[in-house]
Each structure stands twice: as structure tokens, then as C-alpha cells.
Design an enzyme around this catalytic site. Structure first.
Site, PDB file in Angstrom:
ATOM      1  N   GLY A  12      32.591   5.182 -13.478  1.00 36.51           N
ATOM      2  CA  GLY A  12      33.361   5.926 -14.681  1.00 36.51           C
ATOM      3  C   GLY A  12      34.549   5.303 -15.121  1.00 36.51           C
ATOM      4  N   ASN A  14      34.964   3.268 -17.572  1.00 39.50           N
ATOM      5  CA  ASN A  14      35.211   3.509 -19.060  1.00 39.50           C
ATOM      6  C   ASN A  14      35.195   4.833 -19.489  1.00 39.50           C
ATOM      7  OD1 ASN A  14      34.433   0.657 -20.419  1.00 39.50           O
ATOM      8  ND2 ASN A  14      33.110   0.441 -18.639  1.00 39.50           N
ATOM      9  N   ARG A  65      10.048   8.672 -18.709  1.00 38.08           N
ATOM     10  CA  ARG A  65      11.280   8.547 -19.348  1.00 38.08           C
ATOM     11  C   ARG A  65      11.471   9.324 -20.191  1.00 38.08           C
ATOM     12  NH1 ARG A  65      13.698   3.918 -17.070  1.00 38.08           N
ATOM     13  NH2 ARG A  65      12.230   2.405 -16.015  1.00 38.08           N
ATOM     14  N   ARG A  91      20.006   4.008 -16.922  1.00 39.38           N
ATOM     15  CA  ARG A  91      18.708   4.361 -17.186  1.00 39.38           C
ATOM     16  C   ARG A  91      18.264   3.750 -18.451  1.00 39.38           C
ATOM     17  NH1 ARG A  91      15.815   5.342 -13.307  1.00 39.38           N
ATOM     18  NH2 ARG A  91      14.274   6.275 -14.651  1.00 39.38           N
ATOM     19  N   ASN A 107      26.309   1.758 -26.590  1.00 43.69           N
ATOM     20  CA  ASN A 107      26.474   1.278 -25.171  1.00 43.69           C
ATOM     21  C   ASN A 107      27.438   0.354 -24.764  1.00 43.69           C
ATOM     22  OD1 ASN A 107      25.250   0.910 -22.511  1.00 43.69           O
ATOM     23  ND2 ASN A 107      24.334  -0.967 -23.229  1.00 43.69           N
ATOM     24  N   HIS A 109      28.077  -3.412 -22.485  1.00 47.63           N
ATOM     25  CA  HIS A 109      27.383  -4.370 -21.749  1.00 47.63           C
ATOM     26  C   HIS A 109      28.438  -5.393 -21.583  1.00 47.63           C
ATOM     27  CE1 HIS A 109      24.158  -6.577 -19.966  1.00 47.63           C
ATOM     28  NE2 HIS A 109      24.751  -7.775 -20.621  1.00 47.63           N
ATOM     29  N   ASP A 145      19.955  -3.677 -24.292  1.00 45.29           N
ATOM     30  CA  ASP A 145      21.097  -4.489 -24.593  1.00 45.29           C
ATOM     31  C   ASP A 145      21.114  -5.315 -25.855  1.00 45.29           C
ATOM     32  OD1 ASP A 145      22.313  -3.618 -22.295  1.00 45.29           O
ATOM     33  OD2 ASP A 145      21.711  -5.167 -21.232  1.00 45.29           O
ATOM     34  N   GLU A 174      36.704  -4.172 -21.462  1.00 45.97           N
ATOM     35  CA  GLU A 174      35.751  -2.931 -21.965  1.00 45.97           C
ATOM     36  C   GLU A 174      36.593  -1.632 -22.341  1.00 45.97           C
ATOM     37  OE1 GLU A 174      32.142  -2.270 -19.326  1.00 45.97           O
ATOM     38  OE2 GLU A 174      32.578  -4.465 -18.690  1.00 45.97           O
TER      39      GLU A 174
HETATM   40  C1  GRF Z   1      30.404  -1.489 -17.110  1.00 48.56           C
HETATM   41  O1  GRF Z   1      30.619  -2.849 -16.721  1.00 48.56           O
HETATM   42  C2  GRF Z   1      29.536  -1.496 -18.330  1.00 48.56           C
HETATM   43  O2  GRF Z   1      29.698  -2.440 -18.951  1.00 48.56           O
HETATM   44  C3  GRF Z   1      28.100  -1.475 -17.424  1.00 48.56           C
HETATM   45  O3  GRF Z   1      28.355  -0.675 -16.355  1.00 48.56           O
HETATM   46  C4  GRF Z   1      29.509  -0.892 -16.078  1.00 48.56           C
HETATM   47  C5  GRF Z   1      30.176   0.593 -15.702  1.00 48.56           C
HETATM   48  O4  GRF Z   1      31.512   0.672 -15.287  1.00 48.56           O
HETATM   49  N1  GRF Z   1      27.201  -1.010 -18.407  1.00 48.56           N
HETATM   50  P1  GRF Z   1      32.132   2.080 -15.111  1.00 48.56           P
HETATM   51  O5  GRF Z   1      31.132   3.144 -14.478  1.00 48.56           O
HETATM   52  O6  GRF Z   1      32.564   2.504 -16.420  1.00 48.56           O
HETATM   53  O7  GRF Z   1      33.483   1.787 -14.364  1.00 48.56           O
END
Ligand code: GRF
Length: 213
Positions: A12, A14, A65, A91, A107, A109, A145, A174
Site C-alpha cells: 500500500g 501508493n 470473479r 485481482r 489502475n 502499472h 493493463d 508511481e
Molecule cells: C505497484 O508497483 C503497482 O504499480 C502495482 O503493484 C505495486 C503496488 O505497490 N500494480 P504498493 O502496494 O502500492 O506499495
């Protein structure tokens, strides 16, 4: 101001970047709920520390799903969510979620899409020998993606990079571009036009982005 629900599975960071920018007043967003499909996700503690309500919704035990996504939709709607933010959510989502929040699921990536979708993107990029790597925030569609790209940020790949060092540098990017993309959404500045996303009032001049060697 936008009300967001953040979906996580792991550390987490991000989510933390988003919460930090909400706290410092530079992101016009209220995180109404954080949902994890894993009870052990460290991101849940980050949410609790920020006094954000959390839910653990385990994907196991759902017949499909789609059935799982219906559970997610109920929780997100119950929290008044307008924008769904996938932040390390492991997921695949289905049309059940996408139709409940049309054009409102984002999202991030860790690659410059459309290169290197799927798992281990940083390793894929290194193995391919790219000189520039990066991260992409995109709207989610039914392919992994794949949806319209909102923002990207780039990093130069060094000769000694490993998947781990590259992942760390990409993660810094990110943490900048995800809150920025949410802010653009909150300001009503994003319009999806086919595969492209128009940013109202975009200031960037097209220019080359060159590493030195
Ligand atoms: C990130 O690299 C994101 O791009 C990918 O999963 C990772 C999540 O990292 N989808 P975090 O849980 O936000 O630290």
C-alpha cells in the site's frame, strides 16, 4: 472533490502517497474506504493510521470473479464511492465492477504500457533490454493493463539495475503520478476519447526526453 475507494492487496505505498497528499491538502479527494482482499495487507494499517474505514473482502469463497466484484460494488457504493482506485490490487476485475463505475476505475502499472503488461513488469523490461522504463496510470477496461492511458512517468535504466532497484525507482514515479491523475479526475479535467485521454488545460509541451550516456 472526489470520493474515492482504494483497493489494495499488499504494502500500500501508493495508497500512502495518496493519503499523504490528501492530508497536505494538495489532493481534492476523500478516501471513503480502503478494501483489501487479503487480511494481512500492510496497507490496511496505513488506512487505519489515517482514520480511513477499511474492509477485508476475501476473494476466496466466491463462486466467480463476477460474484466477488458484486460484493466489491456493494461495499464501494455503500461508502459513497465515485472513483475506484486500484493500488496494487492483485485481482482481475470484471464488467460487473466496470459497469457499476463506468470510466471511473483507475489502475497503476509499473511499466510504460502497452509494453510489459501483467506480472513482473520491471523484470520483463530489464530482460528486454529497455533503456527507459516507467509507470502508467490508466483507466481500466476488460483487458489486463490495457485501458486508456492517463499519465506516464519515466526512469532511465542503469547498467547495474536489478528488478529490485528498478522497481524502487519506478515506485517513486508511481507515488507522484497516481495522486496527480486522481487530482486531474477530481478537477473534472479528464475526458476519454476512444483510446486517448484528453487533459483539459494540459500544459506540457511535446519534447524529447533524453537520457545522457
Ligand atoms: C505497484 O508497483 C503497482 O504499480 C502495482 O503493484 C505495486 C503496488 O505497490 N500494480 P504498493 O502496494 O502500492 O506499495
Amino acid at each position: 472533490m472526489v470520493t474515492a475507494g482504494v483497493l489494495i492487496s499488499g504494502s500500500g505505498t501508493n495508497l500512502q502517497a495518496i493519503l499523504d497528499r490528501v492530508a497536505d491538502g494538495s489532493l481534492d479527494c476523500r478516501v471513503a474506504i480502503v478494501v483489501s482482499n487479503r487480511a494481512a495487507a500492510a496497507g490496511l494499517d496505513r488506512a487505519r493510521r489515517a482514520a480511513v474505514p477499511t474492509r477485508v473482502l476475501d476473494h476466496r469463497g466466491h463462486a466467480s470473479r463476477e460474484a466477488y466484484d458484486a460484493t466489491l460494488v456493494a461495499a464501494l457504493r455503500g461508502a459513497g464511492v465515485e472513483l475506484v482506485v486500484l493500488a496494487g490490487f492483485d485481482r482481475l476485475v470484471t464488467r460487473v465492477l466496470l459497469e457499476a463505475f463506468p470510466g471511473r476505475v483507475m489502475n497503476i502499472h509499473p511499466a510504460l504500457l502497452p509494453a510489459f503488461p501483467g506480472l513482473h513488469a520491471q523484470r520483463q523490461a530489464l530482460d528486454h533490454g529497455v533503456r527507459i522504463a516507467g509507470a502508467t496510470v490508466h483507466f481500466v477496461d476488460e483487458q489486463t493493463d490495457h485501458g486508456p492511458i492517463i499519465l506516464q512517468g519515466a526512469v532511465v535504466v542503469g547498467p547495474d539495475d536489478t528488478p529490485e532497484t528498478l522497481a524502487r525507482r519506478i515506485l517513486e514515479v508511481e507515488h507522484t503520478i497516481y495522486p496527480a491523475a486522481i487530482q486531474l479526475f477530481a478537477q473534472g479535467r479528464l475526458t476519454i476519447v476512444g483510446r486517448r485521454v484528453r487533459i483539459t488545460g494540459e500544459r506540457d509541451e511535446p519534447r524529447p526526453l533524453l537520457p545522457s550516456w
